[in-house]
Scaffold this active site. Structure first.
Site, PDB file in Angstrom:
ATOM      1  N   TYR A   1     -13.877  -1.990   8.436  1.00 35.23           N
ATOM      2  CA  TYR A   1     -12.465  -1.597   8.592  1.00 35.23           C
ATOM      3  C   TYR A   1     -11.980  -1.941  10.014  1.00 35.23           C
ATOM      4  O   TYR A   1     -10.949  -2.572  10.206  1.00 35.23           O
ATOM      5  CB  TYR A   1     -12.355  -0.103   8.313  1.00 35.23           C
ATOM      6  CG  TYR A   1     -11.027   0.545   8.589  1.00 35.23           C
ATOM      7  CD1 TYR A   1      -9.875   0.145   7.929  1.00 35.23           C
ATOM      8  CD2 TYR A   1     -10.936   1.612   9.488  1.00 35.23           C
ATOM      9  CE1 TYR A   1      -8.653   0.774   8.166  1.00 35.23           C
ATOM     10  CE2 TYR A   1      -9.735   2.258   9.722  1.00 35.23           C
ATOM     11  CZ  TYR A   1      -8.590   1.834   9.061  1.00 35.23           C
ATOM     12  OH  TYR A   1      -7.398   2.463   9.293  1.00 35.23           O
TER      13      TYR A   1
ATOM     14  N   LYS B   1      -9.230  -4.722  11.310  1.00 30.20           N
ATOM     15  CA  LYS B   1      -8.032  -4.289  12.046  1.00 30.20           C
ATOM     16  C   LYS B   1      -7.914  -5.051  13.373  1.00 30.20           C
ATOM     17  O   LYS B   1      -6.811  -5.418  13.789  1.00 30.20           O
ATOM     18  CB  LYS B   1      -8.058  -2.771  12.291  1.00 30.20           C
ATOM     19  CG  LYS B   1      -7.745  -1.945  11.048  1.00 30.20           C
ATOM     20  CD  LYS B   1      -6.332  -2.157  10.535  1.00 30.20           C
ATOM     21  CE  LYS B   1      -6.016  -1.349   9.308  1.00 30.20           C
ATOM     22  NZ  LYS B   1      -4.730  -1.707   8.683  1.00 30.20           N
TER      23      LYS B   1
ATOM     24  N   ASP C   1      -1.069  -6.885  -5.732  1.00 26.22           N
ATOM     25  CA  ASP C   1      -2.435  -6.963  -5.216  1.00 26.22           C
ATOM     26  C   ASP C   1      -2.366  -7.840  -3.967  1.00 26.22           C
ATOM     27  O   ASP C   1      -2.115  -9.047  -4.058  1.00 26.22           O
ATOM     28  CB  ASP C   1      -3.327  -7.597  -6.299  1.00 26.22           C
ATOM     29  CG  ASP C   1      -4.752  -7.823  -5.821  1.00 26.22           C
ATOM     30  OD1 ASP C   1      -5.034  -7.575  -4.630  1.00 26.22           O
ATOM     31  OD2 ASP C   1      -5.573  -8.267  -6.639  1.00 26.22           O
TER      32      ASP C   1
ATOM     33  N   GLY D   1       0.819  -1.214   0.000  1.00 21.69           N
ATOM     34  CA  GLY D   1       0.000   0.000   0.000  1.00 21.69           C
ATOM     35  C   GLY D   1       0.847   1.254   0.000  1.00 21.69           C
ATOM     36  O   GLY D   1       0.475   2.277   0.584  1.00 21.69           O
TER      37      GLY D   1
ATOM     38  N   GLY E   1      -0.330   5.014  -0.669  1.00 24.63           N
ATOM     39  CA  GLY E   1      -1.275   5.714   0.214  1.00 24.63           C
ATOM     40  C   GLY E   1      -0.622   6.847   0.990  1.00 24.63           C
ATOM     41  O   GLY E   1       0.541   7.189   0.781  1.00 24.63           O
ATOM     42  N   GLN E   2      -1.419   7.398   1.919  1.00 23.70           N
ATOM     43  CA  GLN E   2      -1.021   8.607   2.657  1.00 23.70           C
ATOM     44  C   GLN E   2       0.252   8.375   3.497  1.00 23.70           C
ATOM     45  O   GLN E   2       1.145   9.219   3.528  1.00 23.70           O
ATOM     46  CB  GLN E   2      -2.190   8.988   3.577  1.00 23.70           C
ATOM     47  CG  GLN E   2      -2.234  10.429   3.996  1.00 23.70           C
ATOM     48  CD  GLN E   2      -3.237  10.647   5.130  1.00 23.70           C
ATOM     49  OE1 GLN E   2      -3.980   9.747   5.521  1.00 23.70           O
ATOM     50  NE2 GLN E   2      -3.251  11.854   5.661  1.00 23.70           N
TER      51      GLN E   2
ATOM     52  N   ASP F   1       2.189  -1.601  -4.581  1.00 25.12           N
ATOM     53  CA  ASP F   1       0.837  -1.064  -4.560  1.00 25.12           C
ATOM     54  C   ASP F   1       0.133  -1.569  -5.815  1.00 25.12           C
ATOM     55  O   ASP F   1       0.783  -2.003  -6.761  1.00 25.12           O
ATOM     56  CB  ASP F   1       0.872   0.479  -4.559  1.00 25.12           C
ATOM     57  CG  ASP F   1      -0.385   1.096  -3.978  1.00 25.12           C
ATOM     58  OD1 ASP F   1      -0.302   1.724  -2.911  1.00 25.12           O
ATOM     59  OD2 ASP F   1      -1.467   0.950  -4.587  1.00 25.12           O
TER      60      ASP F   1
HETATM   61  C1  AKB Z   1     -10.110   6.499   8.892  1.00 25.31           C
HETATM   62  O1  AKB Z   1     -10.659   7.595   9.092  1.00 25.31           O
HETATM   63  O2  AKB Z   1     -10.727   5.476   8.541  1.00 25.31           O
HETATM   64  C2  AKB Z   1      -8.634   6.383   9.172  1.00 25.31           C
HETATM   65  C3  AKB Z   1      -8.377   5.862  10.532  1.00 25.31           C
HETATM   66  C4  AKB Z   1      -8.717   6.683  11.711  1.00 25.31           C
HETATM   67  O3  AKB Z   1      -7.891   4.775  10.680  1.00 25.31           O
HETATM   68  N1  AKB Z   1      -8.008   7.661   8.977  1.00 25.31           N
END
Ligand code: AKB
Length: 319
Positions: A138, A142, A49, A7, A10-11, A31
């Site tokens: 998400y 995690k 990927d 990745g 990304g940021q 990436d």
């Molecule tokens: C999001 O907003 O999903 C991320 C995070 C807080 O992990 N920036």
């Protein structure tokens, strides 16, 4: 040292890569996206990927990295639009990475987790060890990623460490997070002179400026393993309300107009997260301490966004 990033486009990758190359490491940046124009051609950029187990294994077998930063993820807001994609990239991607690393014998892995592992109703500030009931796909992936890292550490003796990041703010384009309202106050403030935030003015979540975020990853990657009492650590910086961020931006850009129109999905996610994190374990175990507060970030970030010139704004950016 050979360092592999997933990745990388990304940021976090945007800022981390230059620190690693400046320190003389051989960086292999992977990436799905092609190399961004901002990255010099000496960075070894490869398409990967993370959902493709065969490709992941082949990359690890070829590169044989000493250190891996696993950054590939679909963030909270985008993940609620496409939970299947979030599951595949975050859950299967992490599993594929751990299996490839186990099979090929990687030295050390840095896992990037998030405040999104937490659900509502927790103490303020929120410590590392509480019941984890995230409301987003998400967050669920995690939590599971953290647990897999801890399992591989205990079961296979692998050296895996991670941080739970607050919302990260930097001069790079964000990628579908719920914390993006904070960054867009700066980006749109400079580029458009106005921003309509998708969060209420009293929204308060943990945030961090990217130079501190990069330092957290690098410091933890160098920490003595014997001193680490856990696998994944909270790291904190500051926790302003949305209207306090707006006031800080306005002090630097007096003509800026920041208004609020709370959007239910992203507001619901923000309201489910802790208001502040307790990072005392990271401080005690590996000497972590953030350097930037809100005002220091504003002073550093606004000239950087100005220097980038015209570019995407919240209006052109689909979350
Ligand atoms: C999001 O907003 O999903 C991320 C995070 C807080 O992990 N920036």
């Amino acid at each position: 040292m050979k360092v592999l990033l997933t990745g990388a486009g990304g940021q976090i990758g945007h800022d981390l890569i230059s620190h690693l190359t400046d320190a003389g490491h051989h960086v292999v940046a992977t990436d799905l996206a092609p190399r961004p124009a901002t990255h010099a051609s000496h960075v070894d950029w490869r398409r990967l990927d993370v959902t493709d187990a065969t490709a992941m294994h082949a990359t690890f077998a070829d590169v044989r990295p000493d250190l891996v930063f696993h950054l590939a993820a679909i963030l909270s807001a985008r993940g609620e639009k496409d939970p299947v994609l979030a599951y595949n990239v975050n859950q299967t991607g992490t599993w594929n990475l751990l299996e490839a690393a186990r099979a090929t014998g990687v030295g050390r892995i840095l896992f990037t987790s998030s405040i999104a592992v937490y659900g509502p109703g927790l103490p303020d500030p929120t410590p590392d060890d509480v019941a984890l009931w995230p409301t987003t796909m998400y967050g669920i992936t995690k939590v599971s990623g953290e647990m897999l890292c801890d399992y591989y550490r205990r079961r296979w003796g692998m050296d895996i460490r991670g941080v739970r990041f607050p919302g990260l703010i930097s001069a790079a384009e964000p990628g579908g997070g719920s914390s993006d309202y904070a960054l867009f106050m700066y980006v749109d403030g400079v580029r458009r002179g106005a921003y309509e935030a998708f969060a209420r003015p009293d929204t308060r979540i943990p945030l961090m400026y990217m130079p501190d975020g990069v330092r957290a990853l690098l410091d933890l990657s160098r920490a003595d393993r014997a001193g680490l009492t856990r696998c994944v650590y909270n790291v904190a910086a500051f926790s302003p309300r949305a209207d306090e961020i707006a006031a800080s931006v306005k002090r630097a850009l007096p003509d800026v107009q920041i208004t609020y129109k709370s959007e239910p999905v992203r507001q619901g996610i923000l309201d489910s997260w802790p208001r502040a994190l307790d990072d005392s374990r990271a401080r005690a175990d590996w000497g972590w301490k953030a350097e930037y507060d809100l005002e220091a970030m504003t002073a550093d970030l606004i000239p950087k966004i100005r220097a980038m010139g015209p570019g995407p704004t919240s209006v052109t950016h689909a979350h």
